[in-house]
Design an enzyme around this catalytic site. Structure first.
Site, PDB file in Angstrom:
ATOM      1  N   TYR A 151      43.973  -7.379  44.482  1.00  0.00           N
ATOM      2  CA  TYR A 151      43.154  -8.571  44.266  1.00  0.00           C
ATOM      3  C   TYR A 151      43.567  -9.800  45.061  1.00  0.00           C
ATOM      4  O   TYR A 151      42.808 -10.761  45.148  1.00  0.00           O
ATOM      5  CB  TYR A 151      43.090  -8.859  42.763  1.00  0.00           C
ATOM      6  CG  TYR A 151      42.390  -7.738  42.037  1.00  0.00           C
ATOM      7  CD1 TYR A 151      41.011  -7.677  41.989  1.00  0.00           C
ATOM      8  CD2 TYR A 151      43.105  -6.686  41.467  1.00  0.00           C
ATOM      9  CE1 TYR A 151      40.349  -6.626  41.368  1.00  0.00           C
ATOM     10  CE2 TYR A 151      42.459  -5.631  40.835  1.00  0.00           C
ATOM     11  CZ  TYR A 151      41.080  -5.604  40.797  1.00  0.00           C
ATOM     12  OH  TYR A 151      40.442  -4.553  40.196  1.00  0.00           O
ATOM     13  N   TYR A 433      42.032  -7.813  29.277  1.00  0.00           N
ATOM     14  CA  TYR A 433      40.569  -7.940  29.242  1.00  0.00           C
ATOM     15  C   TYR A 433      39.968  -7.327  30.494  1.00  0.00           C
ATOM     16  O   TYR A 433      40.687  -6.927  31.400  1.00  0.00           O
ATOM     17  CB  TYR A 433      40.131  -9.401  29.060  1.00  0.00           C
ATOM     18  CG  TYR A 433      40.461 -10.347  30.178  1.00  0.00           C
ATOM     19  CD1 TYR A 433      39.591 -10.510  31.256  1.00  0.00           C
ATOM     20  CD2 TYR A 433      41.624 -11.131  30.155  1.00  0.00           C
ATOM     21  CE1 TYR A 433      39.877 -11.422  32.276  1.00  0.00           C
ATOM     22  CE2 TYR A 433      41.905 -12.028  31.168  1.00  0.00           C
ATOM     23  CZ  TYR A 433      41.042 -12.166  32.220  1.00  0.00           C
ATOM     24  OH  TYR A 433      41.316 -13.059  33.233  1.00  0.00           O
TER      25      TYR A 433
END
Length: 433
Positions: A151, A433
């Site tokens: 990322y 999450y």
């Protein structure tokens, strides 16, 4: 704080065009359609190397995902019940930052089928999310990751470190005080309710947290759709203060150590609104009869447990990355939080996507409030957006990034900015999450 409903945002047109040219259909997926929901859930499970989902699990999961913007990538012309070759969902959550909150574009369940790697799918998924967030004025994006090497290329920085803690209870001893409140066992629906309540009450205590959701707490409480799942043996204990108010709760399980009549106490989640509650819950775990070891993840890196035991060497604390952030709007992000001291600098932010690129006059007053305006002056500090994002929540020192060669400029100014950006308590993101 008014939050945008991400479900109202259409699929990114640029990613849609690029993927169409590559033979794929990129679109939003409705969880009210049981066939689409089932295929989407199966693809997510496959992506995370899990078993096929049962009908009950699909129904359970879809209830949560109905509140999110679900994106699937399919082979062009795929059947209605075909599994997507890639998945992602997102929603806008209020994320705590030092001194306040900020809307964050939360990204989850990012998967690409192993049969479809290196075809530009992940790139278009992530870039599409960033463009969607920018188009709606959301100033930062965030995610938790299973692979830490992916990322950074999209401008995300590892901003919220977490501690994995293991305690040898036979060596540790207890040095903490005796609290005036009381502990009591709790289970099932009550445990789930208490986990959600204390998490929401306490999340403003530290930068980095976002709200949880009902199925997250029910899963931790052992109420998942399938009894055979890993949390089926969940137990719970809560702490009530001297006035009888709920201040802390812990979900945990016991793992037998064969042939020893002893167990490992594995904490799934420890939420405490007060330090008193945190100490009481730690004391319960460390002093538990017939337990030789306590294990927990996703604790703050400044967790005081090392000062609550008699022998600090009995505590193993391993720091790892957990919460990743990506600044999209520099003025909005920097002005949303408060700072530990005054600083002033001209900061140049490099961003290959252009979202956060620019040169900014940053002025932080003695009151901890920042003013951020565009500037034509020569920069005092130059850094990439991933590095500014890593330092943003107050858990990664800017000076440490400078020592690693990731931040360039005047050492004195970098030092002042680094001190201002730090938060008094380490950030925490206590959930995935």
């Amino acid at each position: 704080m008014t939050l945008i409903d991400a479900r109202s945002i259409p699929a990114d047109p640029l990613s849609a065009t690029r993927l169409e040219e590559a033979g794929f259909d990129y679109r939003l997926v409705g969880m009210d359609d049981p066939v689409a929901a089932g295929a989407f859930t199966q693809a997510v499970n496959r992506g995370f190397l899990g078993p096929a989902a049962t009908d009950d699990e699909i129904t359970w999961t879809a209830e949560t995902w109905k509140a999110r913007r679900n994106v699937g990538v399919y082979e062009t012309g795929a059947a209605a019940d075909a599994l997507p070759v890639a998945t992602l969902n997102s929603w806008v959550a209020p994320a705590t930052v030092p001194g306040g909150q900020i809307p964050m574009w939360a990204i989850s369940v990012v998967t690409v089928a192993a049969t479809h790697r290196r075809r530009g799918i992940a790139r278009n998924l992530l870039e599409g999310e960033l463009r969607a967030a920018v188009a709606t004025g959301v100033p930062i994006a965030g995610l938790t990751v299973s692979e830490a090497t992916i990322y950074g290329r999209y401008g995300f920085g590892a901003a919220i470190p977490a501690a994995r803690i293991a305690i040898d209870t036979g060596r540790a001893g207890w040095a903490g005080p005796r609290e005036e409140g009381r502990l009591e066992y709790v289970a099932g629906e009550q445990l789930a309710s208490d986990l959600g309540e204390v998490h929401e009450r306490s999340r403003a205590n530290r930068s980095g947290q976002i709200p949880g959701w009902e199925t997250r707490w029910k899963t931790m409480a052992g109420l998942a759709a399938e009894e055979g799942k890993k949390n089926a043996g969940a137990r719970g204990v809560r702490y009530l203060d001297a006035d009888g108010e709920l201040r802390g709760v812990m979900a945990y399980s016991m793992a037998d150590q064969p042939g020893t009549f002893r167990s490992v106490l594995k904490i799934a989640h420890l939420a405490a609104q007060t330090d008193e509650a945190m100490r009481a819950l730690w004391g319960f775990a460390v002093n538990h009869d017939l337990v030789t070891r306590v294990e927990v993840d996703l604790r703050p890196i400044d967790d005081p447990i090392v000062h609550l035991v008699a022998d600090q060497r009995a505590v193993e604390l391993t720091v790892h990355d957990h919460g990743w952030l990506r600044i999209l709007d520099v003025p909005a992000a920097l002005e949303a939080r408060r700072y530990e001291g005054p600083a002033e600098a001209v900061v140049q932010v490099e961003d290959q996507y252009g979202f956060a690129a620019g040169t900014w006059q940053v002025r932080i007053g003695a009151d901890g409030v920042a003013s951020v305006l565009p500037s034509d002056a020569d920069p005092d500090v130059t850094l990439g957006v991933a590095d500014l994002s890593a330092a943003y929540a107050g858990g990664v020192p800017l000076a440490q990034l400078a020592a690693a060669g990731r931040v360039r400029g005047d050492a004195r100014v970098i030092g002042a900015l680094s001190r201002a950006l730090r938060s008094g308590r380490a950030p925490l993101l206590g959930i995935w999450y």
